[in-house]
Enzyme design. Structure first.
Site, PDB file in Angstrom:
ATOM      1  N   CYS A 147      11.863  25.600  15.823  1.00  0.00           N
ATOM      2  CA  CYS A 147      11.089  26.676  16.957  1.00  0.00           C
ATOM      3  C   CYS A 147      11.996  26.839  17.668  1.00  0.00           C
ATOM      4  O   CYS A 147      12.518  28.354  17.871  1.00  0.00           O
ATOM      5  CB  CYS A 147      10.458  25.656  18.289  1.00  0.00           C
ATOM      6  N   HIS A 178      10.347  30.363  24.960  1.00  0.00           N
ATOM      7  CA  HIS A 178       9.437  29.977  23.665  1.00  0.00           C
ATOM      8  C   HIS A 178       7.795  29.827  24.041  1.00  0.00           C
ATOM      9  O   HIS A 178       7.677  28.875  24.584  1.00  0.00           O
ATOM     10  CB  HIS A 178       9.935  28.983  23.080  1.00  0.00           C
ATOM     11  N   ASN A 199       1.793  27.909  19.180  1.00  0.00           N
ATOM     12  CA  ASN A 199       3.075  28.147  19.127  1.00  0.00           C
ATOM     13  C   ASN A 199       3.151  28.447  17.696  1.00  0.00           C
ATOM     14  O   ASN A 199       3.439  27.970  16.373  1.00  0.00           O
ATOM     15  CB  ASN A 199       3.497  26.513  19.067  1.00  0.00           C
TER      16      ASN A 199
HETATM   17  N1  ACO Z   1      -8.073  16.638  21.452  1.00  0.00           N
HETATM   18  C1  ACO Z   1      -8.272  16.106  22.906  1.00  0.00           C
HETATM   19  N2  ACO Z   1      -7.758  14.771  22.746  1.00  0.00           N
HETATM   20  C2  ACO Z   1      -6.302  14.634  22.542  1.00  0.00           C
HETATM   21  C3  ACO Z   1      -5.799  15.788  21.553  1.00  0.00           C
HETATM   22  C4  ACO Z   1      -6.830  17.056  21.793  1.00  0.00           C
HETATM   23  N3  ACO Z   1      -6.353  18.185  20.753  1.00  0.00           N
HETATM   24  N4  ACO Z   1      -4.834  15.817  21.523  1.00  0.00           N
HETATM   25  C5  ACO Z   1      -4.129  14.442  21.689  1.00  0.00           C
HETATM   26  N5  ACO Z   1      -5.548  14.071  22.533  1.00  0.00           N
HETATM   27  C6  ACO Z   1      -5.363  12.869  23.195  1.00  0.00           C
HETATM   28  C7  ACO Z   1      -4.545  11.173  22.688  1.00  0.00           C
HETATM   29  O1  ACO Z   1      -5.108  10.575  21.952  1.00  0.00           O
HETATM   30  C8  ACO Z   1      -4.315  11.076  24.651  1.00  0.00           C
HETATM   31  O2  ACO Z   1      -5.484  10.580  24.289  1.00  0.00           O
HETATM   32  P1  ACO Z   1      -5.019   8.836  25.337  1.00  0.00           P
HETATM   33  O3  ACO Z   1      -4.635   8.894  25.985  1.00  0.00           O
HETATM   34  O4  ACO Z   1      -6.183   8.011  24.772  1.00  0.00           O
HETATM   35  O5  ACO Z   1      -4.035   7.942  24.428  1.00  0.00           O
HETATM   36  C9  ACO Z   1      -4.361  11.887  25.177  1.00  0.00           C
HETATM   37  O6  ACO Z   1      -5.135  13.153  24.433  1.00  0.00           O
HETATM   38  C10 ACO Z   1      -3.463  12.404  25.873  1.00  0.00           C
HETATM   39  O7  ACO Z   1      -2.249  13.143  24.648  1.00  0.00           O
HETATM   40  P2  ACO Z   1      -1.022  13.647  24.783  1.00  0.00           P
HETATM   41  O8  ACO Z   1      -0.014  13.833  24.026  1.00  0.00           O
HETATM   42  O9  ACO Z   1      -0.036  12.276  26.137  1.00  0.00           O
HETATM   43  O10 ACO Z   1      -1.330  14.744  25.529  1.00  0.00           O
HETATM   44  P3  ACO Z   1       0.038  15.751  26.962  1.00  0.00           P
HETATM   45  O11 ACO Z   1      -0.505  15.909  27.697  1.00  0.00           O
HETATM   46  O12 ACO Z   1       1.426  15.594  26.330  1.00  0.00           O
HETATM   47  O13 ACO Z   1      -0.896  17.076  25.428  1.00  0.00           O
HETATM   48  C11 ACO Z   1       1.029  18.266  24.208  1.00  0.00           C
HETATM   49  C12 ACO Z   1      -0.389  16.938  24.513  1.00  0.00           C
HETATM   50  C13 ACO Z   1      -0.543  19.260  24.071  1.00  0.00           C
HETATM   51  C14 ACO Z   1       1.549  18.434  22.201  1.00  0.00           C
HETATM   52  C15 ACO Z   1       2.378  18.504  24.408  1.00  0.00           C
HETATM   53  O14 ACO Z   1       2.176  16.867  24.495  1.00  0.00           O
HETATM   54  C16 ACO Z   1       2.882  18.774  24.039  1.00  0.00           C
HETATM   55  O15 ACO Z   1       2.985  20.443  24.463  1.00  0.00           O
HETATM   56  N6  ACO Z   1       3.976  18.761  24.167  1.00  0.00           N
HETATM   57  C17 ACO Z   1       5.751  19.707  23.328  1.00  0.00           C
HETATM   58  C18 ACO Z   1       5.453  20.506  22.377  1.00  0.00           C
HETATM   59  C19 ACO Z   1       6.641  20.860  21.866  1.00  0.00           C
HETATM   60  O16 ACO Z   1       6.817  21.641  22.801  1.00  0.00           O
HETATM   61  N7  ACO Z   1       6.874  21.554  20.248  1.00  0.00           N
HETATM   62  C20 ACO Z   1       8.233  21.708  20.362  1.00  0.00           C
HETATM   63  C21 ACO Z   1       8.509  22.117  19.597  1.00  0.00           C
HETATM   64  S1  ACO Z   1       7.523  22.245  17.921  1.00  0.00           S
HETATM   65  C22 ACO Z   1       9.253  22.659  16.322  1.00  0.00           C
HETATM   66  O17 ACO Z   1       9.935  22.817  16.995  1.00  0.00           O
HETATM   67  C23 ACO Z   1       8.696  22.581  15.563  1.00  0.00           C
END
Ligand code: ACO
Length: 332
Positions: A117, A259, A289
């Site tokens: 990214c 980003h 993204n």
């Molecule tokens: N729909 C519903 N529930 C979901 C989903 C979904 N799509 N995805 C995950 N959950 C659930 C999980 O299973 C978890 O359930 P549990 O508590 O029963 O175990 C709960 O939601 C919380 O999951 P988390 O992963 O802790 O959720 P979080 O608040 O962290 O959000 C997200 C997830 C949106 C992916 C976030 O962590 C994020 O944006 N991370 C950074 C991404 C990023 O910046 N990447 C860098 C660039 S990518 C690249 O370089 C190619």
């Protein structure tokens, strides 16, 4: 002694036609519009058509940047393209774009950089160095991705986040003068010990993922919450580094062009900069993204709608797999 710096003389971007909304995704995996929007800020993303390649997206964005710059494309003497979803393993997608633009005849260099990214920030930093070293004078810098092709459409933790798109800028060598418009500084970093948190599950050398019989060389895998924490930390540090390197106070910045990965990460960087969200360019809602394409798409959007104005100070930043992260300070 006079110094040469790069100036942005044109921007362009392109999003494929097909929209995939959160409501569409809720029919494919166990998720909801409400979960996706509140956790990420995303409402829809674009998906490249069958046969529509990263180089096609990049070429349209490049043509728009060339048109905005009002230059003869034959005067370009370098293409640097950030991508992690190029057309082929080789050649570089940049060379395919060079050909699609019809400007191969002068044999100038065109190559890709891979920093997930952060790909556009690394491409911009590379082009900046070429221009400052006198090795190029008119550079096409692109961020382009077809992330949909490396999505695991059964993994709700990742497939809701990413989309396809491209953004491009034209950089031109210019004499540095006090407060002139141009790229003031770029800052890039990598820390290679975080492979397991964000990677593809297979690849050319590693081969297909073990125990996964689906065709292809693997899919994007991510431990989202861990990546989230590292992204907030690294981006906080890099905005401080950029301001300190230029002896600037945060209130001197006019725009943050971040980003577009997650609205919550963007808000945290804006808070650190004490910037209201009305000074942050937000496009994530419309395309999710788009990895290396996200910063140049957001920049082009704000240039075209007139938010970014001559003389303003703009901070670009991105974070991605590797981990990699980078920033650029620009006077418009
Ligand atoms: N729909 C519903 N529930 C979901 C989903 C979904 N799509 N995805 C995950 N959950 C659930 C999980 O299973 C978890 O359930 P549990 O508590 O029963 O175990 C709960 O939601 C919380 O999951 P988390 O992963 O802790 O959720 P979080 O608040 O962290 O959000 C997200 C997830 C949106 C992916 C976030 O962590 C994020 O944006 N991370 C950074 C991404 C990023 O910046 N990447 C860098 C660039 S990518 C690249 O370089 C190619």
């Amino acid at each position: 002694m006079s110094q040469i710096i790069p100036k942005i003389i044109g921007t362009g971007s392109y999003l494929p036609e097909k929209r995939l909304t959160n409501i569409d995704l809720a029919k494919m995996v166990d998720t909801s519009d409400e979960w996706i929007f509140t956790r990420t800020g995303i409402q829809e993303r674009r998906i490249a058509a069958e046969g529509e390649l990263t180089s096609d997206l990049a070429t349209i964005a490049a043509k728009r940047a060339i048109e905005a710059a009002d230059i003869d494309p034959a005067t370009i003497d370098l293409i640097v393209l950030g991508t992690c979803s190029g057309d082929f393993t080789f050649p570089a997608t940049a060379t395919i774009v060079q050909d699609k633009l019809g400007i191969s005849a002068t044999k100038f260099p065109a190559f890709d950089v891979t920093a997930a990214c952060s790909g556009f920030m690394f491409a911009l930093s590379t082009a900046d160095a070429y221009i400052r070293a006198g090795m190029a004078s008119r550079v096409l810098v692109i961020g382009a991705e077809t992330m949909s092709r490396i999505m695991d459409w059964t993994d709700r933790g990742t497939c809701i986040l990413f989309g396809d798109g491209a953004g491009a800028i034209i950089l031109e060598a210019t004499q540095k003068e006090e407060n002139c418009s141009g790229v003031i500084s770029t800052h890039i970093h990598s820390e290679g010990s975080y492979l397991k948190l964000l990677q593809t599950s297979g690849g050319i050398s590693a081969g297909p993922p073990e125990g996964d019989n689906r065709p292809g060389l693997g899919f994007l895998t991510m431990q989202g919450n861990e990546v989230f924490k590292q992204a907030v930390k690294a981006l906080g540090q890099i905005v401080d580094e950029t301001l300190e390197a230029n002896n600037l106070k945060r209130e001197q910045l006019d725009w943050l062009v971040p980003h577009q990965a997650n609205i919550r990460i963007i808000k945290s960087t804006a808070k650190r900069l004490k910037m209201n969200l009305d000074r942050v360019v937000l496009t994530i809602e419309k395309h999710g993204n788009t990895s290396a394409a996200s910063v140049p798409i957001a920049l082009d959007t704000a240039v075209r709608d007139g938010r970014i104005q001559p003389g303003q100070l703009i901070l670009l930043e991105a974070f991605g797999g590797g981990f990699t992260w980078g920033s650029a300070l620009i006077r418009w």
